[in-house]
Motif scaffolding. Sequence first.
Motif, PDB file in Angstrom:
ATOM      1  N   PHE B  23       0.795  -1.218   0.000  1.00 22.40           N
ATOM      2  CA  PHE B  23       0.000   0.000   0.000  1.00 22.40           C
ATOM      3  C   PHE B  23       0.828   1.268   0.000  1.00 22.40           C
ATOM      4  N   VAL B  24       2.114   1.136   0.039  1.00 26.65           N
ATOM      5  CA  VAL B  24       2.915   2.353  -0.131  1.00 26.65           C
ATOM      6  C   VAL B  24       3.414   2.486  -1.557  1.00 26.65           C
ATOM      7  N   THR B 227      -9.966 -28.819  -4.745  1.00 27.72           N
ATOM      8  CA  THR B 227      -8.692 -29.540  -4.714  1.00 27.72           C
ATOM      9  C   THR B 227      -7.783 -29.076  -5.842  1.00 27.72           C
ATOM     10  N   TYR B 228      -8.388 -28.863  -7.010  1.00 28.64           N
ATOM     11  CA  TYR B 228      -7.599 -28.401  -8.146  1.00 28.64           C
ATOM     12  C   TYR B 228      -6.937 -27.065  -7.830  1.00 28.64           C
ATOM     13  N   GLY B 231      -4.301 -27.431  -5.377  1.00 29.07           N
ATOM     14  CA  GLY B 231      -3.177 -28.108  -6.036  1.00 29.07           C
ATOM     15  C   GLY B 231      -2.340 -27.149  -6.859  1.00 29.07           C
ATOM     16  N   SER B 234      -0.329 -24.971  -4.574  1.00 28.30           N
ATOM     17  CA  SER B 234       0.832 -25.618  -3.945  1.00 28.30           C
ATOM     18  C   SER B 234       1.910 -25.954  -4.960  1.00 28.30           C
ATOM     19  N   ILE B 235       1.518 -26.349  -6.168  1.00 28.71           N
ATOM     20  CA  ILE B 235       2.537 -26.663  -7.173  1.00 28.71           C
ATOM     21  C   ILE B 235       3.381 -25.422  -7.465  1.00 28.71           C
ATOM     22  N   PHE B 238       5.572 -24.481  -4.610  1.00 27.64           N
ATOM     23  CA  PHE B 238       6.702 -25.408  -4.510  1.00 27.64           C
ATOM     24  C   PHE B 238       7.766 -25.058  -5.552  1.00 27.64           C
ATOM     25  N   LEU B 239       7.309 -24.831  -6.783  1.00 26.08           N
ATOM     26  CA  LEU B 239       8.254 -24.528  -7.858  1.00 26.08           C
ATOM     27  C   LEU B 239       8.972 -23.210  -7.580  1.00 26.08           C
ATOM     28  N   GLN B 242      11.638 -23.764  -5.082  1.00 23.64           N
ATOM     29  CA  GLN B 242      12.789 -24.443  -5.679  1.00 23.64           C
ATOM     30  C   GLN B 242      13.648 -23.465  -6.475  1.00 23.64           C
ATOM     31  N   TRP B 249      22.675 -22.080  -4.406  1.00 23.00           N
ATOM     32  CA  TRP B 249      23.835 -22.838  -4.855  1.00 23.00           C
ATOM     33  C   TRP B 249      24.319 -22.455  -6.235  1.00 23.00           C
ATOM     34  N   ARG B 250      23.522 -21.676  -6.955  1.00 26.84           N
ATOM     35  CA  ARG B 250      23.996 -21.246  -8.279  1.00 26.84           C
ATOM     36  C   ARG B 250      25.039 -20.147  -8.146  1.00 26.84           C
TER      37      ARG B 250
END
Lengths: 845, 251
Positions: B23-24, B227-228, B231, B234-235, B238-239, B242, B249-250
């Motif tokens: 909001f700023v 659920t879809y 889902g 969450s997918i 998750f991605l 990652q 580590w890169r």
Amino acid sequence: MNELRIDRNLARWIALGLGFVGALVMGGALVLSSGKFDNQWSYIGLAVTILGAAGFILLDPRALMKTATGRSGQYALTSVVMSICFVAFVAVMYWIVWKVNPAPTDLTALKKYQLSQKTIDLLAGLKEDVHATGFFNNQELSSQNEADLWLRQYKQYSNGKFTYEFIDPDRNPLAAKDARSGTIVFSKGEQKATASVVDEQNLTNSLVRVLTGKARKAYLITGHGELSTEDVGGQGLGQISQVLGNANVTLTSLNLLEKKSVPDDADLIIVAGPKSQFAPSEVDAISAYLDKGKAAMFMFDPGSGGGALSFGVVSADINVDGSKIVTGGSDGTARLWDGSGKEVATLRGHTAVVNDVVFSPDGKQVATASFDNTIRIWNASTGEQVTQLKGTINNIQRIAYSPDGKYLASVGADQTANVWDVSNNYTPMSYSPIKLTVPLLTVAFSPDGATLALSGGGTASGAQGSQTTIFLRETATGKELLTKALPTNSIVAMAFSADGKTLTNATFDGTLGTFDVSTGETKSQTLYSAETAVSGFGILADGKLVFALGDGTIHIHAPDATSTDGDTVLKEHTGRIWTLRVSADGKSFVTASKDGTARVWEVGQTASALQLTGHEAADKLMSYLKDKWGITVDDDVVIDLPSAEQVGSPVIPVTFLPTQYDQSSPITQPLAQAHPMKQVVFQTARSISTDQAPPTNVTLSKLVNTNGSQGASWGETNPPSNGQIQPSDYDPATDKPGPVALAVSGENATTKARIVVFGDSDFATDTLLQNTTSGNADLIVNAINWLSAKEDIINLPTTNVGVRTIDKPLQGPESVLLLVVSWCCLPGGIGLGGAVVWFVRRQRR
Amino acid sequence: MQTIGRSLHNLWVIFSHEFSLFFVSPVVYIVGAGWMFVGSIAFSYFFSQFNQGFSEPNMTNTVGFLSTFVLLFTAPALTMRLVSEEINSGTHELLFTAPVRDWEVVVGKWLAAWGVFTVFVLLTGLYGLFLLWRGNPDPGLLIANYLGLWLLAGAMLAVGVFASSLTKYQVVAFMVGVFLLFLLSYLNILGFIVPNQTLTDVVNQLTLRTHQDKLIQQGVIDWADVTYFVGIMSIFMFLATQILGSRRWRS
């Protein structure tokens, strides 16, 4: 911590073991089903395999990391593998929920998607497997969703006896080969029943019908030029038998003149667009059948444009000495009379209007031409049929024998003429048929029979045109003698002079023409106006000319008079005269009229010599419907101006508003309540009236009505001959004011008989049924369901009473206020808030 | 239990920080004003239909319009900044050393965006109140309409956060987000092109919008649809986690 690690490790290996078992199950299932991935064990196996593998990896990602070499590579590999596993995990979780299909939660106030107790009881009592297949294409996903919500609950309450699936007919045309898109077909073994509207009422009743199993039997009445199921893909009923098949109804043809009565196994009879009248015996059979508590569906087309239920006597001829007269009627019969007016024989065989009748010059034979597209030859003494002619016989307007009796010619509005060799057993002449360039309305032979004159004009549908052509042919060879185009209205009748040198002709709009046969030179003289609608013309023995006019009058006109003031007017017919024919000696002539009579006139007399009444002027079927049911099939054409704005033609009524349907009838209620509302399209239709006080115990309801109020739709009793209907054609004195009913249902509470009467038959033909967005097929299926399966029908309480509306609509300035507030103030307020925040922050800095 | 409590605490801290940050910045006001403007155009159009009695009053069409078109742009516009800015300014390095986990950062930021969007949805709730004032719409259906909008927005914002984690450039994040959302929203067109029943079924199941239909059209919660959406959220969470973690580590 250490303990946890051990547990986790153990869990990993258990997961892997499970995955392995899953793979085994899947492999076994695949082997058993010979490699087809289509049974639930292979699905379950696959799911367990994926879940197991995912669990094995996710429970200890570091263990996997150790196996990869190089630090970055290890991370990347782990990351990718974990992501794949996670996506697979989520996918399987979703798939499980989808497959388990938990009961949906209905948020709507009235719980629209809650099954009624009647349906639940029915499902709980299922003993045999029932499968439903919903056919929905990509544009109908919303309906499919709705169907899914219902069918899922059906499945839930059925103890596994009920299953369902959806097929997209566009993707899978093979599986959907005889199903219409947007329908759900219930099947139990070979039994089928179709629901074409997705709601509980329709679905449950389809289920009931498939359970009761008995295929219902419908008979399609034939013998009056009705629509046929054999005619697939256009103006026939080919599609309807398929629609009925899906509704578990078999369709068989029935000729009531041959069978005398309706078979006992009939659940329903269908009368689809008869073009001629029913014989009294047929009406008696139908009446007796309905009195047994059975059902019938009637479809009647308007009388105009070829169909005929009230055309009266259409054609007539008189033999040379006036001792025999023949008439052809809209009841599909021709009748022979003697010189005293006594009926000698009834010529039965034609299935539609007998459009023309002529005696052979020797008076021994009669030729009849009908809109059933046949020409028949009869023995003029016994009335037995001699033969039926072969040729290109379509929409025949007139037939004529040559004066020497050697030839018979026919002309049709399909621009084709046929000539037969009478002496050679009526074989067609080698040059026949002759294909010409205008619709042909009249034919004449020269006195020696050597020359054949053909003419007509206008359009194939019978509307008059403003130019025509006269064709002269050599009868023996078919050689073209003369072809002359004329800028006049359609020629409706012509006659050769006694010397054969001139051809006198009369046009529809009242012009008398003389045509020089050798030069083609023409002279014309306007006698009457277009409104008089000349329908017949001839030359009498005393040289005077006789005209039959549209108002039913006959004018005798002196050939040299330039005005019609001196005409002798014979006024006896009360309806339009269809045919006027002068005897060979010119001393008498005969007229046939819509008023149901034919009359014989002697030259010089001002009153008719004979009146012939015997053709059934009014259809007995119509009087049956009127007397027993209080239903009148009006003799008009329905005009619906609001429909014209949508489909371009005022004579094609289309339903646009739910209020056009009877929303309490099970036949039309589903159409009105479908989302979007299902439209019914009628081609040219006639209106149906119901008595204010129907016979005792009869309940009538007007199923489908025209759009609009008085002046916007009406039943036109006198449509203009050119078919161009204007809003100004509405005449409150003679026309039936709108809204008019297009379909009416009736039920007799005592006999339990049910009927549905439609003012149109085209709406059931293939062209309109194949249009999946229209409700025509639904209307028919619902009507047939209501007619033939009444004892099975479960009536579910209608939950969605009360219409949701804006009960305080915005008026004028309020609408503007809504626009200003919502378009400017709301977004502006947010923008202003942003500006304030930005400004305050700037100040602080 | 302690870890869960700590995660919740971290999530709350990140959420409230990011939420107030929204909001700023001017972006949220521009997006919000645009959202209300387009929403108002749609609503006033459909309202004129209700006003004339052509159809039953509800928010189905307005929500459908916002979902099929407007959300595809507003969701990435809200989320484009979230991770990209951290990467661009290098503050994500700090995150690695802070006592928060990657997923807590990503989910906290996404929840903040969803929180902002909840405000947007509540603003469009004015239309629903207006209908209730002037007529008698089905209140259950109205709730279902807004629930459908809200769930779809959550899923789309998750995609937006994922797009933002891919790059340090906000504009690129926005464009990638719009592209991904178009792909996910109109995937079922594949089913129109290739005539195959199985493919049609699968792409219909994968397509974002088809899962909203029962809610906004029939007013019914199909738990498979919920659920879809969960889902999809969450997918992409998750991605995104990652991808963010990979920077550790890169570098």
